[in-house]
Motif scaffolding. Structure first.
Motif, PDB file in Angstrom:
ATOM      1  N   GLU A 131       0.872  -1.222   0.110  1.00 55.51           N
ATOM      2  CA  GLU A 131       0.119   0.064   0.107  1.00 55.51           C
ATOM      3  C   GLU A 131       0.887   1.205  -0.018  1.00 55.51           C
ATOM      4  O   GLU A 131       0.642   2.162  -0.821  1.00 55.51           O
ATOM      5  N   VAL A 132       1.889   1.212   0.863  1.00 56.70           N
ATOM      6  CA  VAL A 132       2.768   2.346   0.908  1.00 56.70           C
ATOM      7  C   VAL A 132       3.278   2.529  -0.426  1.00 56.70           C
ATOM      8  O   VAL A 132       3.625   3.670  -0.987  1.00 56.70           O
ATOM      9  N   GLY A 133       3.950   1.366  -0.968  1.00 63.03           N
ATOM     10  CA  GLY A 133       4.511   1.607  -2.544  1.00 63.03           C
ATOM     11  C   GLY A 133       3.786   2.425  -3.383  1.00 63.03           C
ATOM     12  O   GLY A 133       3.957   2.964  -4.295  1.00 63.03           O
ATOM     13  N   PHE A 134       2.368   1.760  -3.340  1.00 60.29           N
ATOM     14  CA  PHE A 134       1.494   2.225  -4.342  1.00 60.29           C
ATOM     15  C   PHE A 134       1.288   3.635  -4.061  1.00 60.29           C
ATOM     16  O   PHE A 134       1.414   4.574  -5.140  1.00 60.29           O
TER      17      PHE A 134
ATOM     18  N   LEU B 278       9.700  17.325  -5.431  1.00 56.66           N
ATOM     19  CA  LEU B 278       9.016  16.470  -4.630  1.00 56.66           C
ATOM     20  C   LEU B 278       8.815  15.032  -5.349  1.00 56.66           C
ATOM     21  O   LEU B 278       8.837  13.890  -5.112  1.00 56.66           O
ATOM     22  N   GLY B 279       8.244  15.297  -6.543  1.00 56.81           N
ATOM     23  CA  GLY B 279       7.884  14.100  -7.358  1.00 56.81           C
ATOM     24  C   GLY B 279       9.070  13.190  -7.443  1.00 56.81           C
ATOM     25  O   GLY B 279       9.032  12.011  -7.367  1.00 56.81           O
ATOM     26  N   LYS B 280      10.227  13.624  -8.033  1.00 53.51           N
ATOM     27  CA  LYS B 280      11.449  12.935  -8.145  1.00 53.51           C
ATOM     28  C   LYS B 280      11.819  12.244  -7.141  1.00 53.51           C
ATOM     29  O   LYS B 280      12.057  10.833  -7.035  1.00 53.51           O
ATOM     30  N   ILE B 281      11.813  12.947  -5.703  1.00 57.05           N
ATOM     31  CA  ILE B 281      12.314  12.268  -4.681  1.00 57.05           C
ATOM     32  C   ILE B 281      11.358  10.986  -4.188  1.00 57.05           C
ATOM     33  O   ILE B 281      11.723  10.023  -3.772  1.00 57.05           O
ATOM     34  N   ILE B 282       9.909  11.240  -4.358  1.00 59.72           N
ATOM     35  CA  ILE B 282       8.833  10.349  -3.885  1.00 59.72           C
ATOM     36  C   ILE B 282       9.085   9.103  -4.878  1.00 59.72           C
ATOM     37  O   ILE B 282       9.000   8.161  -4.494  1.00 59.72           O
ATOM     38  N   LEU B 283       9.312   9.514  -6.283  1.00 62.11           N
ATOM     39  CA  LEU B 283       9.522   8.275  -7.145  1.00 62.11           C
ATOM     40  C   LEU B 283      10.684   7.367  -6.646  1.00 62.11           C
ATOM     41  O   LEU B 283      10.818   6.080  -6.966  1.00 62.11           O
ATOM     42  N   THR B 284      11.684   8.066  -6.408  1.00 63.52           N
ATOM     43  CA  THR B 284      13.028   7.338  -6.047  1.00 63.52           C
ATOM     44  C   THR B 284      12.724   6.513  -4.677  1.00 63.52           C
ATOM     45  O   THR B 284      13.157   5.415  -4.517  1.00 63.52           O
ATOM     46  N   LEU B 285      11.971   7.233  -3.898  1.00 61.79           N
ATOM     47  CA  LEU B 285      11.624   6.526  -2.643  1.00 61.79           C
ATOM     48  C   LEU B 285      10.997   5.232  -2.943  1.00 61.79           C
ATOM     49  O   LEU B 285      10.958   4.289  -2.340  1.00 61.79           O
TER      50      LEU B 285
ATOM     51  N   HIS C 128      11.635   1.453  -2.233  1.00 58.71           N
ATOM     52  CA  HIS C 128      10.909   0.735  -1.551  1.00 58.71           C
ATOM     53  C   HIS C 128      10.544  -0.735  -2.050  1.00 58.71           C
ATOM     54  O   HIS C 128      10.548  -1.800  -1.552  1.00 58.71           O
ATOM     55  N   TYR C 129      10.138  -0.771  -3.504  1.00 62.43           N
ATOM     56  CA  TYR C 129       9.957  -1.986  -4.093  1.00 62.43           C
ATOM     57  C   TYR C 129      11.181  -2.526  -4.113  1.00 62.43           C
ATOM     58  O   TYR C 129      11.260  -4.229  -3.935  1.00 62.43           O
TER      59      TYR C 129
ATOM     60  N   TRP D 248      14.036  -7.845  -2.022  1.00 65.61           N
ATOM     61  CA  TRP D 248      15.126  -8.419  -1.111  1.00 65.61           C
ATOM     62  C   TRP D 248      14.474  -9.020   0.135  1.00 65.61           C
ATOM     63  O   TRP D 248      14.938 -10.258   0.380  1.00 65.61           O
ATOM     64  N   LEU D 249      13.540  -8.570   0.742  1.00 68.14           N
ATOM     65  CA  LEU D 249      12.991  -9.489   1.957  1.00 68.14           C
ATOM     66  C   LEU D 249      12.253 -10.418   1.670  1.00 68.14           C
ATOM     67  O   LEU D 249      12.501 -11.684   2.158  1.00 68.14           O
TER      68      LEU D 249
END
Lengths: 131, 114
Positions: free
Chosen positions: A55-58, B86-93, B97-98, B103-104
């Motif tokens: 959800e957070v990723g989305f 903000l958009g660039k940083i959020i997309l990098t995040l 995240h994925y 890896w998990l």
């Protein structure tokens, strides 16, 4: 000033886009909980954790994209009609993008479910593997 | 004008990164147990290390980017430039995240001993 209409456009686009993302995400991942619990075969802790992570990723993906396509670059004086047309294009394109993301996520849910059912089948029927 | 944009940008980025760090910290714990063979001490330690490393890199990067800010003259530029950064940083995040999720998942499936 001429660019005040652009600012109005931004201030209309942003809430619409953010509310859309929140709404779709809540719907998708509220119903996704059932899928997750099914995939992880009742291990509720892991299912909820995975759901939350996705959800957070989305959220991140969609809000990031919405922000990147925000910029309205219009030369000259803008009137209300052009503003509405530009806004409709941006909001519409984002809605289509959200729909596609929704379907991709649904597809991933289904694929995960199929994989977990295959694993149970293989575990329950070992003689099927040793052909 | 620039100072206003800094004052808007910094809180947003900091809050975002802290929340997302926490989400991974709390929810990733379950997965770590299956990698580290149910050892609570080791899981807590590694989780904490990862959280600290995450904060350091991300918050540091967010702070550094302030130095490369374009000159902002009007509200329209403010909103559009803020949105772009903000958009660039959020997309990098999101990509990171994925990557973390991948890896998990990979490590718990393979039951690899680290």
């Amino acid at each position: 000033m001429e660019n005040s209409k652009i600012v109005i456009g931004y201030l209309i686009y942003l809430p619409i886009v953010i509310l859309l993302t929140i709404y779709v995400s809540k719907a998708l991942f509220k119903n996704g909980k059932t899928f997750m619990i099914d995939i992880f075969k009742g291990k509720e802790e892991i299912a909820l954790a995975t759901n939350k992570l996705f959800e957070v990723g989305f959220y991140l993906l969609n809000i990031g994209w919405a922000l990147l396509v925000l910029k309205i670059s219009y030369r000259g004086v803008m009137n209300n009609q052009t503003l509405i047309e530009i806004l409709s294009r941006k909001v519409g394109a984002f809605s289509i993008y959200l729909g596609v993301m929704l379907f991709i996520n649904l597809f991933l849910f289904f694929r995960g479910r199929k994989k977990s059912k295959e694993n149970t089948y293989n575990k329950n029927n070992p003689e099927q593997i040793n052909l | 004008m620039n100072i206003i944009s800094y004052l808007i940008y910094l809180p947003i980025i900091f809050i975002l990164m802290i929340k997302i760090g926490w989400v991974f910290y709390k929810n990733g714990e379950v997965f770590m147990y299956s990698i580290f063979k149910n050892d609570p001490a080791i899981v807590k330690n590694i989780n904490n290390m990862l959280l600290i490393g995450y904060y350091l890199t991300n918050l540091g990067y967010a702070t550094v980017t302030i130095s490369c800010w374009k000159r902002i003259d009007s509200i329209e530029q403010l909103i559009s430039f803020l949105a772009e950064v903000l958009g660039k940083i959020i997309l990098t995040l999101a990509i990171m995240h994925y990557n973390n999720i991948f890896w998990l998942n990979y490590l718990s499936k393979r039951n690899i001993n680290i």
